[in-house]
Design a protein around this motif. Structure first.
Motif, PDB file in Angstrom:
ATOM      1  N   SER A 186       3.004  10.179   3.891  1.00  0.00           N
ATOM      2  CA  SER A 186       4.185  11.022   3.760  1.00  0.00           C
ATOM      3  C   SER A 186       4.643  11.128   2.300  1.00  0.00           C
ATOM      4  O   SER A 186       5.077  12.180   1.849  1.00  0.00           O
ATOM      5  N   ALA A 187       4.518  10.017   1.562  1.00  0.00           N
ATOM      6  CA  ALA A 187       4.950  10.004   0.160  1.00  0.00           C
ATOM      7  C   ALA A 187       4.020  10.824  -0.721  1.00  0.00           C
ATOM      8  O   ALA A 187       4.452  11.626  -1.546  1.00  0.00           O
ATOM      9  N   ASP A 188       2.706  10.611  -0.566  1.00  0.00           N
ATOM     10  CA  ASP A 188       1.700  11.336  -1.340  1.00  0.00           C
ATOM     11  C   ASP A 188       0.375  11.238  -0.593  1.00  0.00           C
ATOM     12  O   ASP A 188      -0.318  10.224  -0.658  1.00  0.00           O
TER      13      ASP A 188
ATOM     14  N   SER B 235      17.262   5.612  -3.770  1.00  0.00           N
ATOM     15  CA  SER B 235      16.622   4.858  -2.697  1.00  0.00           C
ATOM     16  C   SER B 235      17.636   4.458  -1.637  1.00  0.00           C
ATOM     17  O   SER B 235      17.395   4.616  -0.433  1.00  0.00           O
TER      18      SER B 235
ATOM     19  N   ASN C 177       6.944  12.325   8.064  1.00  0.00           N
ATOM     20  CA  ASN C 177       6.553  13.445   7.204  1.00  0.00           C
ATOM     21  C   ASN C 177       7.518  14.620   7.372  1.00  0.00           C
ATOM     22  O   ASN C 177       7.117  15.790   7.431  1.00  0.00           O
TER      23      ASN C 177
ATOM     24  N   LEU D 230      13.375  12.124  -0.387  1.00  0.00           N
ATOM     25  CA  LEU D 230      11.984  11.993  -0.804  1.00  0.00           C
ATOM     26  C   LEU D 230      11.372  13.352  -1.130  1.00  0.00           C
ATOM     27  O   LEU D 230      10.769  13.540  -2.197  1.00  0.00           O
TER      28      LEU D 230
ATOM     29  N   SER E  40       7.018   6.674  -5.051  1.00  0.00           N
ATOM     30  CA  SER E  40       7.483   6.265  -3.715  1.00  0.00           C
ATOM     31  C   SER E  40       6.366   5.646  -2.885  1.00  0.00           C
ATOM     32  O   SER E  40       6.632   4.969  -1.892  1.00  0.00           O
ATOM     33  N   GLN E  41       5.111   5.850  -3.282  1.00  0.00           N
ATOM     34  CA  GLN E  41       3.997   5.266  -2.534  1.00  0.00           C
ATOM     35  C   GLN E  41       3.749   3.806  -2.912  1.00  0.00           C
ATOM     36  O   GLN E  41       2.974   3.120  -2.241  1.00  0.00           O
TER      37      GLN E  41
ATOM     38  N   ILE F  92       8.188   2.163  -1.497  1.00  0.00           N
ATOM     39  CA  ILE F  92       7.651   2.591  -0.207  1.00  0.00           C
ATOM     40  C   ILE F  92       8.620   2.274   0.932  1.00  0.00           C
ATOM     41  O   ILE F  92       8.661   2.989   1.942  1.00  0.00           O
TER      42      ILE F  92
ATOM     43  N   VAL G  36      10.764   5.192   1.837  1.00  0.00           N
ATOM     44  CA  VAL G  36      10.130   6.170   2.725  1.00  0.00           C
ATOM     45  C   VAL G  36      10.277   5.718   4.177  1.00  0.00           C
ATOM     46  O   VAL G  36      10.621   6.512   5.058  1.00  0.00           O
TER      47      VAL G  36
END
Length: 367
Positions: A31-33, A229, A244, A252, A260-261, A265, A268
């Protein structure tokens, strides 16, 4: 080196906890990348194989080569200084034979193995002050090299693991009180120094502490990530905004959380899976740490006890530090969340450590 074990003694719970936490991490990373997802899935698959393989070996045999591991660790850390490359203002990575990895992460498991064997070998001297001094001298070279990268967060984590291993190894209680008597006032002094103009801290270190104490004054700089955050985690409420999510209100998706990954994290997880998802991550981390401590309590020897305790400290304390940063409880340290954050070196080293823990459990005299 391979030994025969009874299937009933295999710690399947630990495998399940580790797998579940990694799957949550893969979902959050996707979802982050999404570009990092495939590599993390490869790390997960290879990590499981590595963990199972190591669990079937005899850790007592592997510990005979800890001085070799220690020397290799120093060589890798020196290579970072000589041929490592910069990323984000820090030189922490090195590429050998086309493989990119972070030696400071592998240092954790190597030092756990090294000091577990070293302390067991000289366990009759553990209460002597000079022996503790020797241990500190042995810790100093890799620690200095990691600090110089610079990587303060990993250095702090290694010191915590080292301190716990010494404590469980049986150092004199008087020394424990002396260390606490020095470290606690020192920590208070560091925070006090950060608010002074003539602070001995480096500028970025001082600003991070000040941003933690007064985030509103650093909302557009050092505290930017942490404040966003906290906002993202809070906006997830009980059930989250969904995996997602494409909601326009997503912090995000709006690009307010960088990296964020990795370090953030947990943000997220909090935004997309809500309070329940965040609690699941925390519970899984606690369950893994507890399983490690159970293995330590049943270990056949001191080395096995220290290996399992060291891994419990790594997972538990590092998880606490990462979540503390994401929720604003602690200053920003830039440390990954075990099993969840993206990073193949970190993931594989943790699974390697879990393999040793399961081997300690399999060889227990108290099954």
């Amino acid at each position: 080196m391979l030994k025969k074990y009874k299937l009933k003694n295999y710690d399947f719970k630990l495998i399940i906890y580790c797998a579940l936490l990694t799957i949550v991490g893969i979902l959050a990373i996707s979802s982050a990348d999404a570009s990092y997802t495939q590599k993390q899935m490869f790390g997960f698959a290879f990590g499981i194989v590595l963990m199972v393989f190591v669990s079937l070996l005899d850790y007592s045999v592997l510990l005979k080569f800890t001085w070799v591991y220690y020397a290799i660790n120093l060589v890798l850390l020196l290579l970072v200084k000589l041929v490592g490359y910069d990323a984000g203002g820090a030189t922490r990575w090195v590429t050998i034979a086309g493989i990119r990895f972070q030696p400071s992460e592998s240092s954790k498991i190597i030092l756990i193995l090294f000091f577990s064997q070293f302390i067991m070998k000289y366990k009759d001297k553990i209460k002597k002050l000079y022996f503790v001094g020797i241990c500190i001298l042995l810790l100093a070279p890799p620690l200095v090299l990691i600090l110089s990268q610079p990587d303060l967060s990993t250095s702090i984590m290694i010191c915590i693991i080292f301190a716990v291993i010494l404590f469980v190894g049986g150092i004199d209680w008087k020394l424990v009180f002396v260390v606490l008597g020095v470290s606690i006032p020192s920590a208070i002094f560091v925070v006090y120094s950060a608010v002074r103009q003539d602070s001995f801290l480096k500028d970025y270190q001082q600003r991070r502490i000040l941003a933690w104490l007064h985030p509103e004054d650093y909302a557009n700089s050092e505290a930017y990530q942490t404040l966003n955050s906290m906002m993202a985690i809070g906006s997830g409420q009980l059930l989250g905004k969904g995996y997602n999510t494409n909601e326009i209100s997503s912090v995000l998706n709006s690009g307010f959380i960088s990296e964020s990954q990795t370090d953030f994290i947990f943000t997220v997880v909090g935004e997309e899976f809500g309070f329940i998802g965040a609690c699941i991550v925390i519970v899984l981390i606690l369950c893994i740490a507890i399983e490690c401590l159970i293995a330590a309590s049943k270990a056949k020897d001191l080395a096995g006890k220290l290996i399992a305790t060291g891994m419990a400290t790594w997972i538990g304390f590092q998880g606490f530090l990462n979540i503390g940063v994401a929720t604003g409880v602690l200053p920003n340290t830039g440390i990954p969340l075990p099993f969840v954050s993206y990073g193949l070196t970190s993931l594989l080293c943790i699974y390697l450590g879990m393999g040793f823990v399961m081997n300690v459990r399999l060889q227990s005299n108290k099954n």
